[in-house]
Design an enzyme around this catalytic site. Structure first.
Site, PDB file in Angstrom:
ATOM      1  N   ASP A 194       0.831  -1.208   0.000  1.00  0.00           N
ATOM      2  CA  ASP A 194       0.000   0.000   0.000  1.00  0.00           C
ATOM      3  C   ASP A 194       0.867   1.260   0.000  1.00  0.00           C
ATOM      4  OD1 ASP A 194      -2.102  -1.688   0.198  1.00  0.00           O
ATOM      5  OD2 ASP A 194      -2.631  -1.208   2.258  1.00  0.00           O
ATOM      6  N   ASP A 196       0.775   4.438   2.017  1.00  0.00           N
ATOM      7  CA  ASP A 196       0.124   4.972   3.216  1.00  0.00           C
ATOM      8  C   ASP A 196       0.286   6.485   3.241  1.00  0.00           C
ATOM      9  OD1 ASP A 196      -0.492   2.348   4.435  1.00  0.00           O
ATOM     10  OD2 ASP A 196       1.681   2.165   4.540  1.00  0.00           O
TER      11      ASP A 196
END
Length: 472
Positions: A194, A196
């Site tokens: 991901d 973030d």
């Protein structure tokens, strides 16, 4: 009378029909907003979406006619709304789209100033063995046999990554990243999943991303606000597969966070990330996953340690190590840590294990010497009164015996206190150095007992463009 006729005409144009008396009475107060929606240039918007499609969704087949059809259908949606609540949701989302899309997402298609790839050249391999030893000393619980629920990743993620990389460079004043993606810029051995991010306008950004995906792909996107984490919003596709997530923070917090710029984007200072990593390792399920993620965590920890050693001038050969005394009050679910050795702006710190107790204390004491709320960055407020700090520790507390707190949790509590000092840039030198050196003293202590973290109350709220729902 002329004004009333004008208002009626604007509402009539928006609804595509004569409004009911109830609709008129409610919508006449929104007529300025409605007028802007009526006058929105959909042709210009179409060309802007085409540019986004060509840049971020190159491989997707999409005809001009279909894209125009999707735009027209959405901006006619209010004409088919059966309930006033749905009508208001449509109007609110349309207002956000027409007022913010160009400056939030549309700008990503314009030419960006040239930038030079930059990174901090450090020898991270020197910390790899140290990081291995530290994590080995933390490997004191059996791996969990319970199958953990992990979110399924949407096939839209690749497109969103491209958008986020561009967005981070264009909106560096309102958005910064942390986690594996940010650390990849320091050490390319770190793999990332991901991206973030922390943002000051997360809600507006995610709504615009959802609209972009809707118009380009025809897919349904849902935004879910999670009550257990501060201002945390997740984006799902129509099958609840994970697209992205983000934390929203205030502009004041964004300005206070120590950060560094790499490749024209800001990342959270790796020292802050180190302290949060040490803090998180007191959470029992993170320790249960340690064995499975050992190599990945070791590279990350080694990178964070080397950066912090270099940036904060920490001598590793000093004999000074962490000297704090910690005591648990089981009944009050409060840990007291004595920081008397260190020249801080307090002598001891009360770590509440239930956030509501900290909030009660703050509400009853208006005359605080100092107060800070760093929101999702620390997941707690900090208050200082009469040489005592009061804060909330959101993870499990581990015990080495019935009455002794485990070294892993002592390190985590110290890290949580240090977050306050590093973010406010005061009184951190000695304590930070002692913590880093103490991590390197390998002491493998079994976990005797686990004090659970508090249970958050609340319900998820959603924004669903397709179903005309807006609850946050």
């Amino acid at each position: 009378m002329e004004r009333s006729r004008q208002v009626y005409y604007i509402i009539n144009e928006y609804l595509g029909r004569h409004p009911s008396s109830t609709e008129y009475q409610v919508l006449k107060h929104q007529v300025e907003k409605i007028s802007k929606i009526n006058n929105f240039n959909k042709e210009t918007f179409f060309f802007l979406l085409k540019k986004n499609k060509n840049k971020f969704f190159k491989d997707l087949e999409l005809s001009d006619d279909l894209l125009k059809k999707r735009i027209d259908e959405y901006f006619s949606k209010q004409k088919h709304a059966k309930r006033l609540g749905n009508l208001f949701a449509i109007m609110e989302l349309q207002k956000i789209l027409i007022s913010s899309f160009t400056k939030t997402i549309g700008i990503l298609t314009t030419k960006v100033p040239e930038y030079y790839h930059s990174t901090i050249k450090l020898e991270y391999s020197s910390m790899e063995k140290i990081a291995d030893d530290i994590l080995d000393s933390y490997n004191v619980v059996e791996p969990s046999k319970e199958v953990k629920g992990r979110h399924k990743v949407s096939d839209l993620v690749g497109h969103v990554y491209k958008i986020m990389e561009e967005y981070l460079r264009r909106h560096s004043n309102s958005c910064l990243c942390y986690g594996s993606y940010s650390l990849h810029f320091l050490n390319n051995k770190i793999e990332y999943g991901d991206i973030d991010v922390l943002q000051t306008n997360a809600r507006t950004f995610l709504i615009n991303i959802a609209f972009l995906i809707k118009f380009i792909t025809g897919r349904r996107i849902v935004l879910l606000k999670v009550p257990f984490l501060k201002n945390y919003v997740i984006m799902h596709d129509e099958e609840t597969n994970h697209v992205m997530d983000t934390f929203n923070i205030r502009e004041k917090t964004m300005n206070m966070i120590p950060k560094i710029m790499i490749d024209n984007m800001y990342i959270v200072d790796p020292c802050i990330q180190l302290l949060n990593m040490i803090k998180m390792l007191s959470q029992i399920d993170r320790l249960e996953e340690l064995q499975a993620k050992f190599e990945k965590l070791s590279v990350r920890l080694g990178t964070l340690l080397e950066y912090t050693r270099y940036r904060y001038s920490i001598p590793l050969d000093s004999e000074s190590i962490l000297e704090v005394r910690a005591k648990l009050d089981k009944d009050k679910r409060k840990i007291t840590v004595d920081f008397k050795k260190y020249k801080l702006n307090y002598i001891k710190c009360y770590f509440y294990l239930d956030e509501v107790e900290l909030k009660k204390f703050i509400s009853k004491n208006s005359g605080l010497d100092e107060y800070e709320d760093f929101e999702a960055v620390t997941n707690s407020e900090y208050a200082i009164r009469n040489k005592t700090m009061y804060t909330y520790f959101s993870n499990t507390a581990l015990m080495r015996s019935e009455n002794e707190i485990h070294p892993i949790t002592i390190n985590a509590l110290t890290s949580h206190a240090l977050l306050y000092h590093v973010i406010t840039r005061k009184f951190y030198d000695d304590l930070l150095g002692d913590l880093v050196r103490s991590l390197m003293i390998v002491e493998k202590v079994p976990v005797f007992k686990i004090i659970p973290r508090d249970k958050k109350q609340g319900r998820h709220t959603i924004i669903d463009i397709e179903k005309d729902i807006i609850f946050h």
